[in-house]
Scaffold this active site. Structure first.
Site, PDB file in Angstrom:
ATOM      1  N   GLU A 250       0.984  -1.168   0.144  1.00 45.15           N
ATOM      2  CA  GLU A 250      -0.072   0.035   0.065  1.00 45.15           C
ATOM      3  C   GLU A 250       0.797   1.158  -0.104  1.00 45.15           C
ATOM      4  O   GLU A 250       1.453   1.634   1.032  1.00 45.15           O
ATOM      5  CB  GLU A 250      -0.805  -0.019   1.273  1.00 45.15           C
ATOM      6  CG  GLU A 250      -1.856  -1.000   1.239  1.00 45.15           C
ATOM      7  CD  GLU A 250      -2.958  -0.897   0.373  1.00 45.15           C
ATOM      8  OE1 GLU A 250      -3.052   0.186  -0.201  1.00 45.15           O
ATOM      9  OE2 GLU A 250      -3.722  -1.694   0.117  1.00 45.15           O
ATOM     10  N   CYS A 284      -2.812   8.862   2.082  1.00 50.54           N
ATOM     11  CA  CYS A 284      -2.174   8.452   0.589  1.00 50.54           C
ATOM     12  C   CYS A 284      -2.956   8.601  -0.446  1.00 50.54           C
ATOM     13  O   CYS A 284      -2.290   8.966  -1.753  1.00 50.54           O
ATOM     14  CB  CYS A 284      -1.600   6.859   0.946  1.00 50.54           C
ATOM     15  SG  CYS A 284      -3.147   6.184   1.556  1.00 50.54           S
ATOM     16  N   GLU A 461      -6.676  -4.126   0.507  1.00 53.44           N
ATOM     17  CA  GLU A 461      -7.065  -4.205   1.803  1.00 53.44           C
ATOM     18  C   GLU A 461      -8.570  -4.025   1.876  1.00 53.44           C
ATOM     19  O   GLU A 461      -9.281  -3.582   0.883  1.00 53.44           O
ATOM     20  CB  GLU A 461      -6.082  -3.247   2.892  1.00 53.44           C
ATOM     21  CG  GLU A 461      -4.680  -3.443   2.815  1.00 53.44           C
ATOM     22  CD  GLU A 461      -4.244  -2.686   3.998  1.00 53.44           C
ATOM     23  OE1 GLU A 461      -4.029  -1.466   3.985  1.00 53.44           O
ATOM     24  OE2 GLU A 461      -3.548  -3.300   4.534  1.00 53.44           O
TER      25      GLU A 461
HETATM   26  P1  NAD Z   1       7.905   5.299   4.784  1.00 53.53           P
HETATM   27  O1  NAD Z   1       8.085   4.522   3.371  1.00 53.53           O
HETATM   28  O2  NAD Z   1       9.031   6.121   5.060  1.00 53.53           O
HETATM   29  O3  NAD Z   1       7.929   4.229   6.144  1.00 53.53           O
HETATM   30  C1  NAD Z   1       6.930   3.308   6.154  1.00 53.53           C
HETATM   31  C2  NAD Z   1       6.992   2.259   7.222  1.00 53.53           C
HETATM   32  O4  NAD Z   1       8.336   1.262   6.655  1.00 53.53           O
HETATM   33  C3  NAD Z   1       7.835   2.720   8.438  1.00 53.53           C
HETATM   34  O5  NAD Z   1       7.203   1.907   9.534  1.00 53.53           O
HETATM   35  C4  NAD Z   1       9.440   2.600   8.317  1.00 53.53           C
HETATM   36  O6  NAD Z   1       9.846   2.514   9.489  1.00 53.53           O
HETATM   37  C5  NAD Z   1       9.193   1.155   7.667  1.00 53.53           C
HETATM   38  N1  NAD Z   1      10.580   0.969   6.818  1.00 53.53           N
HETATM   39  C6  NAD Z   1      11.291   1.933   5.984  1.00 53.53           C
HETATM   40  N2  NAD Z   1      12.421   1.259   5.179  1.00 53.53           N
HETATM   41  C7  NAD Z   1      12.249   0.158   5.519  1.00 53.53           C
HETATM   42  C8  NAD Z   1      12.842  -1.009   4.927  1.00 53.53           C
HETATM   43  N3  NAD Z   1      13.817  -1.014   4.280  1.00 53.53           N
HETATM   44  N4  NAD Z   1      12.444  -2.123   5.316  1.00 53.53           N
HETATM   45  C9  NAD Z   1      11.249  -2.470   6.059  1.00 53.53           C
HETATM   46  N5  NAD Z   1      10.534  -1.439   6.538  1.00 53.53           N
HETATM   47  C10 NAD Z   1      11.331  -0.232   6.208  1.00 53.53           C
HETATM   48  O7  NAD Z   1       6.557   5.821   4.855  1.00 53.53           O
HETATM   49  P2  NAD Z   1       5.919   7.075   5.980  1.00 53.53           P
HETATM   50  O8  NAD Z   1       6.635   8.336   5.553  1.00 53.53           O
HETATM   51  O9  NAD Z   1       5.882   6.293   7.263  1.00 53.53           O
HETATM   52  O10 NAD Z   1       4.469   7.255   5.227  1.00 53.53           O
HETATM   53  C11 NAD Z   1       4.193   8.055   4.180  1.00 53.53           C
HETATM   54  C12 NAD Z   1       4.001   7.128   3.017  1.00 53.53           C
HETATM   55  O11 NAD Z   1       2.997   6.003   3.179  1.00 53.53           O
HETATM   56  C13 NAD Z   1       3.541   8.113   1.821  1.00 53.53           C
HETATM   57  O12 NAD Z   1       4.101   7.816   0.565  1.00 53.53           O
HETATM   58  C14 NAD Z   1       1.911   7.575   1.898  1.00 53.53           C
HETATM   59  O13 NAD Z   1       1.644   7.816   0.506  1.00 53.53           O
HETATM   60  C15 NAD Z   1       2.173   5.988   2.114  1.00 53.53           C
HETATM   61  N6  NAD Z   1       0.835   5.771   2.543  1.00 53.53           N
HETATM   62  C16 NAD Z   1       0.324   4.517   1.825  1.00 53.53           C
HETATM   63  C17 NAD Z   1      -1.101   4.277   2.096  1.00 53.53           C
HETATM   64  C18 NAD Z   1      -1.921   3.278   1.187  1.00 53.53           C
HETATM   65  O14 NAD Z   1      -2.601   2.564   1.704  1.00 53.53           O
HETATM   66  N7  NAD Z   1      -1.345   3.071   0.208  1.00 53.53           N
HETATM   67  C19 NAD Z   1      -1.631   4.587   3.496  1.00 53.53           C
HETATM   68  C20 NAD Z   1      -0.777   5.427   4.358  1.00 53.53           C
HETATM   69  C21 NAD Z   1       0.323   5.851   3.788  1.00 53.53           C
END
Ligand code: NAD
Length: 487
Positions: A250, A284, A461
């Protein structure tokens, strides 16, 4: 520490601490106050969480779906009974106004538990396949230990949207919330135990981008469901592929909303505002490219500006507040940087663009911002900003606007506002996205599948569709006669 949990992690039915893990602060975005200090999971904590999940999952897989469903439905009731308390925690974790969190977060988590608890008894059946004497049947079996990794915008909702379908299919889950919002998932783990979930089936561990890979690469993990950005999605997908693990992604978006000249203009403005400013723009599926037909552009912008400037920004715990701060100082800095690029690249700033002056203190507040005269090549029209920044673009021709709307690597969502029924359906058919709205925006009840196309991810989801992503079919062929063999 006004929101300090009993310990950082929740494993095998209880709070667990390992002070060897790096300390990180949980900050209330409205004030900058440190409200909790937690420890990131050490490799030992990761091992313990996965081992406990693995041990608990075997028996859970043999529990009847009805019994599993009963526990989830009880959890939904507890969440609803504690909605106020959970909403306040969500507000502390994220800075989102209590006006939103009381209706959109724990309530949405409860809906998820209730929905999956409700369909458990009927939706996990297999098929009987007649073969003329011989026959076959299919069984829907769990995957095993599933890992959930969350973003920071909806910490309660994400913990539940991943947990509910995983558990109902007979899996165990180890969930890692975002390091920005570590608190809410712990409460969900606690409530599930209170509702009767056997220990070990829903464990929560803390950590950041260095902890995530320990989970994703673990040999005992069967599936990873990530909510996060596209760059993170690529890394997690690649790591999961090495172990041939199932994935749900997602990810981010840059979704279009197309407003035709026959649309109900106030509804279209309402939809565009919800799709850009709710949760301080940190959603998102937001429709951040708003294509408005030239014939109504002037009126649209005039009313949009007035309504945007009337948004009440301030203390998220105040019931009247409509917009709280951004989640973190870093995220606000990123959004301000995007706004600066919008100005520099020649977009017209209609309203906002800075830090509001009616709020004082250290909170990460930002003004809801509208740019007009945005062109498709501008950075603000191409990159996900993830803040309250709406880009208004002009169009005149349907085919042209569809080509422009689809000219993006993302494909999470999209919307159309028009009074023309056939055009509405034609437009959503042509838009390349996983979730689309006609004369509405960003409504995601649990009954409907939610997820992205193109670089915005895959898997779904919510709805019964989510069951396909937390289970697999086992096929059994039954021979009813002697084996016919040429040997
Ligand atoms: P992010 O990608 O920085 O982090 C998301 C999660 O991934 C965090 O828990 C982080 O600790 C973990 N993470 C980071 N690098 C990782 C790795 N290499 N391996 C495993 N885990 C890792 O995102 P964010 O800044 O927390 O959230 C914002 C982003 O999420 C935006 O791009 C938004 O569009 C997206 N989002 C998508 C949805 C959806 O349902 N499509 C919903 C909410 C947010």
């Amino acid at each position: 520490m006004r929101a300090q949990p009993k310990a950082s992690h929740f494993i095998d039915g209880e709070y667990v601490e390992d002070s060897a893990g790096a300390v990180f602060d949980c900050v209330y975005p409205a004030t900058g106050e440190v409200i909790a200090k937690l420890h990131a999971a050490t490799p030992a904590i990761v091992e313990r969480a996965i081992a406990s999940a693995k041990a608990a999952q075997k028996e859970w897989a043999n529990t009847s779906p009805t019994a599993r469903g009963r526990i989830l439905k009880r959890a939904a009731e507890i969440i609803r009974e504690r909605n106020r308390e959970l909403s306040e925690l969500e507000t502390l974790d994220t800075g989102k106004p209590i006006q939103e969190t009381t209706v959109a977060d724990a309530t949405s988590g409860a809906d998820s538990f209730e929905f999956f608890g409700g369909i458990a008894a009927s939706a996990l059946n297999g098929d009987y396949i007649p073969l003329g004497g011989d026959f076959a049947y299919t069984k829907r079996v769990p995957l095993g230990v599933c890992v959930g990794i969350g973003a920071w915008n909806y910490p309660t909702q994400i913990a539940c949207w991943k947990g509910a379908p995983a558990l109902i299919c007979g899996n165990a889950m180890v969930f890692k919330p975002s390091e920005n919002t570590p608190l809410c998932a712990l409460k969900i783990a606690e409530i599930l135990i209170e509702a009767g979930l056997p220990k070990g089936l829903y464990n929560v561990i803390q950590g950041d981008r260095t902890t995530g890979p320990l989970l994703v690469n673990h040999p005992d993990v069967a599936k990873v469901s990530l909510t996060g950005s596209v760059p993170t999605g690529r890394k997690v997908y690649e790591a999961a592929a090495a172990g041939l693990r199932h994935v749900t992604m997602e990810l981010g978006g840059k979704s279009p909303i197309i407003v035709f000249d026959d649309a109900d203009i106030d509804s279209a403005i309402g939809g565009a505002m919800l799709g850009n400013f709710y949760s301080t723009g940190q959603v998102c599926s937001n429709g951040t490219r708003v294509y408005v037909h030239k014939a109504i552009k002037g009126e649209f912008l005039k009313r949009l500006k007035a309504r945007t400037e009337a948004i009440l920004i301030g203390d998220p715990m105040n019931e009247d507040t409509q917009m709280g701060p951004m989640v973190s100082h870093a995220q606000r800095a990123k959004v301000l940087d995007s706004i600066a690029k919008g100005k520099a690249e020649g977009a017209t700033l209609v309203t906002g663009g800075g830090i509001p002056n009616n709020v004082t203190g250290e909170g990460y507040y930002i003004q809801p911002t509208v740019f007009a005269d945005v062109t498709d090549d501008m950075t603000i029209a191409r990159e996900e900003i993830f803040g309250p920044v709406m880009c208004v673009l002009d169009f005149e021709d349907e085919a042209d606007v569809l080509a422009r709307a689809n000219d993006t690597e993302f494909g999470l969502a999209g919307g159309v506002f028009t009074a023309d029924l056939t055009r509405a359906h034609r437009v959503v058919d042509a838009l390349e996205a996983g979730t689309l709205w006609i004369n509405a925006y960003n409504l995601c009840p649990v009954e409907i599948p939610f997820g992205g196309a193109k670089q915005s991810g895959f898997g779904r989801e919510n709805s019964a569709a989510a069951l396909n992503h937390y289970s697999e079919l086992k096929t059994v062929y039954v021979g009813m006669g002697p084996v016919a063999s040429p040997y």
